[in-house]
Scaffold this motif. Structure first.
Motif, mmCIF file in Angstrom:
data_model
loop_
_atom_site.group_PDB
_atom_site.id
_atom_site.type_symbol
_atom_site.label_atom_id
_atom_site.label_comp_id
_atom_site.label_asym_id
_atom_site.label_seq_id
_atom_site.Cartn_x
_atom_site.Cartn_y
_atom_site.Cartn_z
ATOM 1 N N PHE A 133 0.826 -1.208 0.000
ATOM 2 C CA PHE A 133 0.000 0.000 0.000
ATOM 3 C C PHE A 133 0.861 1.261 0.000
ATOM 4 N N ALA A 134 1.970 1.235 0.741
ATOM 5 C CA ALA A 134 2.871 2.393 0.753
ATOM 6 C C ALA A 134 3.461 2.639 -0.631
ATOM 7 N N LEU A 135 3.872 1.567 -1.299
ATOM 8 C CA LEU A 135 4.424 1.701 -2.655
ATOM 9 C C LEU A 135 3.353 2.161 -3.631
ATOM 10 N N LEU A 136 2.134 1.663 -3.449
ATOM 11 C CA LEU A 136 1.030 2.093 -4.311
ATOM 12 C C LEU A 136 0.759 3.583 -4.136
ATOM 13 N N ALA A 137 0.828 4.059 -2.897
ATOM 14 C CA ALA A 137 0.629 5.484 -2.633
ATOM 15 C C ALA A 137 1.680 6.324 -3.354
ATOM 16 N N LEU A 138 2.936 5.880 -3.276
ATOM 17 C CA LEU A 138 4.018 6.610 -3.933
ATOM 18 C C LEU A 138 3.833 6.611 -5.447
ATOM 19 N N ALA A 139 3.472 5.452 -6.002
ATOM 20 C CA ALA A 139 3.291 5.361 -7.450
ATOM 21 C C ALA A 139 2.131 6.227 -7.915
ATOM 22 N N GLN A 140 1.052 6.254 -7.139
ATOM 23 C CA GLN A 140 -0.097 7.095 -7.507
ATOM 24 C C GLN A 140 0.291 8.568 -7.502
ATOM 25 N N LEU A 141 1.060 8.972 -6.508
ATOM 26 C CA LEU A 141 1.463 10.370 -6.426
ATOM 27 C C LEU A 141 2.401 10.747 -7.571
ATOM 28 N N LEU A 142 3.369 9.873 -7.858
ATOM 29 C CA LEU A 142 4.331 10.171 -8.915
ATOM 30 C C LEU A 142 3.708 10.080 -10.304
ATOM 31 N N TRP A 143 2.557 9.438 -10.404
ATOM 32 C CA TRP A 143 1.883 9.336 -11.706
ATOM 33 C C TRP A 143 1.471 10.714 -12.233
ATOM 34 N N ILE A 144 1.465 11.709 -11.367
ATOM 35 C CA ILE A 144 1.179 13.080 -11.800
ATOM 36 C C ILE A 144 2.181 13.512 -12.869
ATOM 37 N N VAL A 145 3.381 12.936 -12.820
ATOM 38 C CA VAL A 145 4.436 13.303 -13.765
ATOM 39 C C VAL A 145 4.018 13.037 -15.214
ATOM 40 N N VAL A 146 3.139 12.044 -15.436
ATOM 41 C CA VAL A 146 2.770 11.704 -16.818
ATOM 42 C C VAL A 146 2.038 12.843 -17.505
ATOM 43 N N ALA A 147 1.497 13.774 -16.734
ATOM 44 C CA ALA A 147 0.792 14.917 -17.318
ATOM 45 C C ALA A 147 1.708 16.110 -17.520
ATOM 46 N N THR A 148 3.016 15.903 -17.352
ATOM 47 C CA THR A 148 4.000 16.974 -17.520
ATOM 48 C C THR A 148 4.976 16.588 -18.634
ATOM 49 N N PRO A 149 5.822 17.514 -19.040
ATOM 50 C CA PRO A 149 6.829 17.175 -20.070
ATOM 51 C C PRO A 149 7.784 16.062 -19.653
ATOM 52 N N TRP A 150 7.857 15.764 -18.351
ATOM 53 C CA TRP A 150 8.747 14.698 -17.878
ATOM 54 C C TRP A 150 8.100 13.314 -17.982
ATOM 55 N N GLY A 151 6.876 13.264 -18.446
ATOM 56 C CA GLY A 151 6.185 11.989 -18.544
ATOM 57 C C GLY A 151 6.598 11.185 -19.760
ATOM 58 N N VAL A 152 7.878 10.930 -19.903
ATOM 59 C CA VAL A 152 8.419 10.195 -21.050
ATOM 60 C C VAL A 152 8.117 8.701 -20.890
ATOM 61 N N PRO A 153 8.206 7.940 -21.974
ATOM 62 C CA PRO A 153 7.898 6.502 -21.895
ATOM 63 C C PRO A 153 8.695 5.765 -20.825
ATOM 64 N N GLU A 154 9.965 6.131 -20.638
ATOM 65 C CA GLU A 154 10.772 5.445 -19.635
ATOM 66 C C GLU A 154 10.185 5.626 -18.227
ATOM 67 N N VAL A 155 9.704 6.831 -17.945
ATOM 68 C CA VAL A 155 9.099 7.096 -16.635
ATOM 69 C C VAL A 155 7.831 6.274 -16.463
ATOM 70 N N ARG A 156 7.044 6.184 -17.524
ATOM 71 C CA ARG A 156 5.817 5.391 -17.470
ATOM 72 C C ARG A 156 6.129 3.917 -17.200
ATOM 73 N N VAL A 157 7.199 3.422 -17.806
ATOM 74 C CA VAL A 157 7.578 2.020 -17.602
ATOM 75 C C VAL A 157 7.963 1.778 -16.149
ATOM 76 N N VAL A 158 8.781 2.670 -15.591
ATOM 77 C CA VAL A 158 9.209 2.522 -14.197
ATOM 78 C C VAL A 158 8.013 2.565 -13.255
ATOM 79 N N LEU A 159 7.111 3.513 -13.479
ATOM 80 C CA LEU A 159 5.921 3.616 -12.631
ATOM 81 C C LEU A 159 5.014 2.407 -12.810
ATOM 82 N N GLY A 160 4.947 1.900 -14.040
ATOM 83 C CA GLY A 160 4.155 0.702 -14.285
ATOM 84 C C GLY A 160 4.678 -0.489 -13.506
#
Length: 207
Positions: free
Chosen positions: A88-115
């Protein structure tokens, strides 16, 4: 034997779980209206992700209290509780960092790591929920149909992982809504009264 109220921490956490479960369900359904990562509604998107991040943090606390209050606290119970809380703690972190996908930093590599982070979190959560579900049944301190909440939530989490990979825009939000509302049963369990043995002193009578 005597029935005693649930600990104060459990009752307060139960109230928080009701709030975040309802908010989590609403936030998931908002995905049907706000496309994932839509920049035009960035702040609404970020707010939704913040809600989805707070919810698993509260659930992690709920897992701790389930372990402390509603299980026998064997070694296997400890492993299940740690897996659930860590997931649950890791899920919370991933949900929060998913905000990055809506920014210019939301590159495919970031999406893969968050996935990958989401996948690991779900695996831990599923294992933890199923393990704690078994522990709760063994301890027999949580009564009623809601005692099935944890194993059911574990099984639905598997469906959530599948839905997220196949249809993240439509099916996944609906499954997440169901999953979120399932935890209302956890709130009931945390507030349930517990049976304890009397620790009185035996008195001998004599003439």
């Amino acid at each position: 034997m005597a029935d005693i109220p649930a600990p104060l921490a459990s009752r307060h956490t139960a109230t928080l779980i009701v709030v975040v479960s309802v908010l989590g369900a609403l936030a998931a359904l908002a995905t049907l209206v706000v496309p994932l990562g839509a920049r035009a509604e960035f702040w609404l998107f970020a707010t939704r992700q913040a809600v989805l991040a707070v919810q698993p943090l509260v659930l992690a606390l709920g897992m701790l209290l389930v372990w402390r209050v509603l299980t026998r606290r064997s070694r296997l119970d400890v492993v299940a509780a740690v897996a659930a809380m860590g997931g649950f703690a890791l899920l919370a972190l991933a949900q929060l960092l998913w905000i990055v996908v809506a920014t210019p930093w939301g590159v495919p590599e970031v999406r893969v790591v968050l996935g990958i982070a989401f996948l690991v979190a779900i695996v831990l959560v599923v294992g933890g929920l199923l393990g704690l579900g078994v522990a709760v049944q063994r301890a027999d301190r949580w009564h009623g149909l809601t005692r099935l909440t944890l194993p059911l939530a574990g099984l639905v989490a598997i469906g959530l992982a599948v839905a997220t990979s196949l249809d993240p825009q439509l099916t996944a939000p609906v499954v997440y809504t169901v999953w979120s509302l399932l935890f209302l049963g956890l709130a009931v369990g945390l507030r349930s009264r517990r049976s304890v043995h009397h620790a009185g002193i035996a008195l001998a009578s004599g003439s």
